[in-house]
Scaffold this motif. Sequence first.
Motif, PDB file in Angstrom:
ATOM      1  N   PHE A  44      47.733  57.474 108.022  1.00 54.14           N
ATOM      2  CA  PHE A  44      46.895  57.428 109.239  1.00 54.14           C
ATOM      3  C   PHE A  44      45.490  57.799 108.878  1.00 54.14           C
ATOM      4  O   PHE A  44      44.526  57.213 109.346  1.00 54.14           O
ATOM      5  CB  PHE A  44      47.295  58.432 110.317  1.00 54.14           C
ATOM      6  N   MET A  58      55.852  44.792 111.539  1.00 54.05           N
ATOM      7  CA  MET A  58      56.370  45.427 112.730  1.00 54.05           C
ATOM      8  C   MET A  58      56.742  44.283 113.662  1.00 54.05           C
ATOM      9  O   MET A  58      55.943  43.365 113.824  1.00 54.05           O
ATOM     10  CB  MET A  58      55.224  46.203 113.359  1.00 54.05           C
ATOM     11  N   LYS A  60      48.714  49.686 118.191  1.00 52.77           N
ATOM     12  CA  LYS A  60      48.972  50.220 116.850  1.00 52.77           C
ATOM     13  C   LYS A  60      48.101  49.553 115.796  1.00 52.77           C
ATOM     14  O   LYS A  60      48.306  49.755 114.604  1.00 52.77           O
ATOM     15  CB  LYS A  60      50.461  50.077 116.530  1.00 52.77           C
ATOM     16  N   SER A  92      47.910  59.803 115.836  1.00 54.07           N
ATOM     17  CA  SER A  92      48.987  60.154 114.920  1.00 54.07           C
ATOM     18  C   SER A  92      48.544  61.228 113.934  1.00 54.07           C
ATOM     19  O   SER A  92      49.293  62.135 113.601  1.00 54.07           O
ATOM     20  CB  SER A  92      49.439  58.922 114.125  1.00 54.07           C
ATOM     21  N   THR A 140      54.195  58.954 115.242  1.00 57.76           N
ATOM     22  CA  THR A 140      53.762  57.561 115.147  1.00 57.76           C
ATOM     23  C   THR A 140      54.424  56.671 116.199  1.00 57.76           C
ATOM     24  O   THR A 140      54.022  55.541 116.397  1.00 57.76           O
ATOM     25  CB  THR A 140      54.119  56.967 113.771  1.00 57.76           C
ATOM     26  N   PHE A 141      55.470  57.196 116.818  1.00 57.74           N
ATOM     27  CA  PHE A 141      56.250  56.366 117.738  1.00 57.74           C
ATOM     28  C   PHE A 141      56.689  55.062 117.085  1.00 57.74           C
ATOM     29  O   PHE A 141      56.675  54.010 117.711  1.00 57.74           O
ATOM     30  CB  PHE A 141      55.493  56.116 119.040  1.00 57.74           C
ATOM     31  N   THR A 142      57.014  55.178 115.840  1.00 59.80           N
ATOM     32  CA  THR A 142      57.492  54.013 115.104  1.00 59.80           C
ATOM     33  C   THR A 142      58.757  54.389 114.336  1.00 59.80           C
ATOM     34  O   THR A 142      58.827  55.447 113.725  1.00 59.80           O
ATOM     35  CB  THR A 142      56.426  53.526 114.100  1.00 59.80           C
ATOM     36  N   TYR A 151      59.176  53.343 121.541  1.00 60.46           N
ATOM     37  CA  TYR A 151      59.026  53.243 120.093  1.00 60.46           C
ATOM     38  C   TYR A 151      59.002  51.780 119.653  1.00 60.46           C
ATOM     39  O   TYR A 151      59.665  50.939 120.259  1.00 60.46           O
ATOM     40  CB  TYR A 151      60.200  53.930 119.385  1.00 60.46           C
ATOM     41  N   THR A 152      58.232  51.504 118.613  1.00 58.60           N
ATOM     42  CA  THR A 152      58.301  50.177 118.015  1.00 58.60           C
ATOM     43  C   THR A 152      59.014  50.281 116.677  1.00 58.60           C
ATOM     44  O   THR A 152      59.182  51.377 116.156  1.00 58.60           O
ATOM     45  CB  THR A 152      56.902  49.569 117.786  1.00 58.60           C
ATOM     46  N   VAL A 153      59.423  49.145 116.147  1.00 53.81           N
ATOM     47  CA  VAL A 153      60.134  49.224 114.879  1.00 53.81           C
ATOM     48  C   VAL A 153      59.527  48.360 113.795  1.00 53.81           C
ATOM     49  O   VAL A 153      59.058  47.266 114.023  1.00 53.81           O
ATOM     50  CB  VAL A 153      61.680  49.036 115.037  1.00 53.81           C
TER      51      VAL A 153
END
Lengths: 331, 331
Positions: free
Chosen positions: A45, A88, A109, B48, B54-56, B85-87
Amino acid sequence: MKTKVSVTTVSIVLNGNGKERKISDEVIAKIEKEADELNYRPNQFAKSLRTGKTFTLGLIVDDISNYFFGHLAKIVEEEADNYGYTVMFCNSENDNGKTKNVLHILMDKQMDGYIIAPTSSMLPDILQLIDEKKPMVLIDRFFKNVPAMYVTLDNYKGALNCVDHFVERGYKNIAIITNETEQIQMQERFEGYKDGLEKNKLPFLTELVKKIYFNLRDHEVVNQIENFIKEHSVIDAILFTSNNLGILGLESLRNLQKKVATDIGVICFDDNDLFRLSSPGISVISQPIKQIGKNAVRIILDQIEKKEIHKKRIVLSPNLIIRDSTPSRNN
Amino acid sequence: MKTKVSVTTVSIVLNGNGKERKISDEVIAKIEKEADELNYRPNQFAKSLRTGKTFTLGLIVDDISNYFFGHLAKIVEEEADNYGYTVMFCNSENDNGKTKNVLHILMDKQMDGYIIAPTSSMLPDILQLIDEKKPMVLIDRFFKNVPAMYVTLDNYKGALNCVDHFVERGYKNIAIITNETEQIQMQERFEGYKDGLEKNKLPFLTELVKKIYFNLRDHEVVNQIENFIKEHSVIDAILFTSNNLGILGLESLRNLQKKVATDIGVICFDDNDLFRLSSPGISVISQPIKQIGKNAVRIILDQIEKKEIHKKRIVLSPNLIIRDSTPSRNN
DNA sequence: CTGAAAGCGCTTACAG
DNA sequence: CTGAAAGCGCTTACAG
């Protein structure tokens, strides 16, 4: 890092600029050794915050569990990985189910680039992305009059080829089962079907057209297809305009005890294991998934690296694979 | 933001803590309005960097284009999305092709949690993740003696059920086609097969076992299966221990002009469209993909949110779906 | 009720 | 050849 050396130097060395910046070999060695021992990994980050780069690509597909998009995602990940990018992904589910805006999540993001199979609700965000000059490429479909790069199939030609093939094999009452959508790939497939009929001097009959909504459950789609086929016994051939419709269509035909090939000719858009290996094998219009994926990633990376972009819009050729589902009806 | 207000206040309001922190309604309204007009979106790295979140979620699968993993990925993305959350996903390709360490890439990007179908080469990184107390859950398989949470199938029972079913239907020479690997799910399937034979008083014959390396191309696998079947004409039933092997196995049988059901009984691990819709339909041990995905995400989120974890290791029951590929041989 | 200041962990001119 | 300092854009004690 206990080495008596400034963070500046560490940063320079660890980014591989030690030589260039004339850091002494001794210091370089020391830093690298310690970084290694401490299992040091720079905080991404912080890095991204400073450099503005994330080395992450955003991928939006309808549904990653769909054969076409799953295989596309695989290629995209592989290609991206070759260049140090991770991906992602989000499923748009064609705007069903999710009310939220998928693309926005990815924009938050800060992806370095976006590979998108767009749905109509994404248009505002896509325009914003263009406005912000973010690297982006659309796949599978695009928007008319929107200045975006894209990679798609020549869907019109694909559908036209299907009709030609059906006619050549002696089919006369060719139905089309497609989705009710304004998405351009489906529109073009439909146009190809219509023009194919005209070209072959067959009448275009609206009763041989079945358009199915995206937001239905699988069993509802199967039901609708069953009813459609039952109600139109004249049909001797069906063009399914997608993977998913084809699979559910085969299920419908099985439920109706209609034999593919013997009772009815079938061609589907997109290939998959079922079409390839079922007996009879299903004739398909196959998309060059690998090429789509590779091109998309290349276009994105060219944009990111500000290289000259040679081709902004790539339209790939469909490939008609003839198997056993379209036997000759001529006699 | 031209509003005469400090970034502090903006931050508080935009994070929804305005009320709580007793910011005046007037200021709240003003900030929200302007944020909206300016299309303001907070920089997620900065966030972050400050918050450490990060919510990832990182997802590592063998191959996202595989039916099992593609569907799993879909569920994981959906579930994760429900919780904001994203992946990010990577294909491990079972250590083939890629020399680099997939997991490391994700670790660099500091996922909030990791959902991993592990390969042996990941072990060191997985141990490091455990060491750092990072939220992690293994799927599909796990490592013995490694204190990680996981969600898997009762693979042993699944294979045992297959043998039972074969025997019940009168098959006597049951072959197994599996992968050459130390991965535990495959080991357990193999053990289930062996014990199933023993339980049913059938001899375990090594010549009826075919183990195939992961790093082969599809056509090579097809060839190997063809040869194996040709060389062992005694075989009257085959258990394929995966989706992929089953698909390629059906291709082999087709090439050999061996009829499934009539000539040879077949059961595959994992379901898919081909097995479900081909004729004859293929009997399968189906995995509860939805449950696996949902459980994995729940376990991860519980860890992230430091909630009490009720179950750390979830072993789900296999489901034998009997179709037409295992007709009775009793007479 | 609101703001100034510190700090998250990096990189990058700049100075010496 | 190397380091001090600024700054990326946030959030969070803390002060008033």
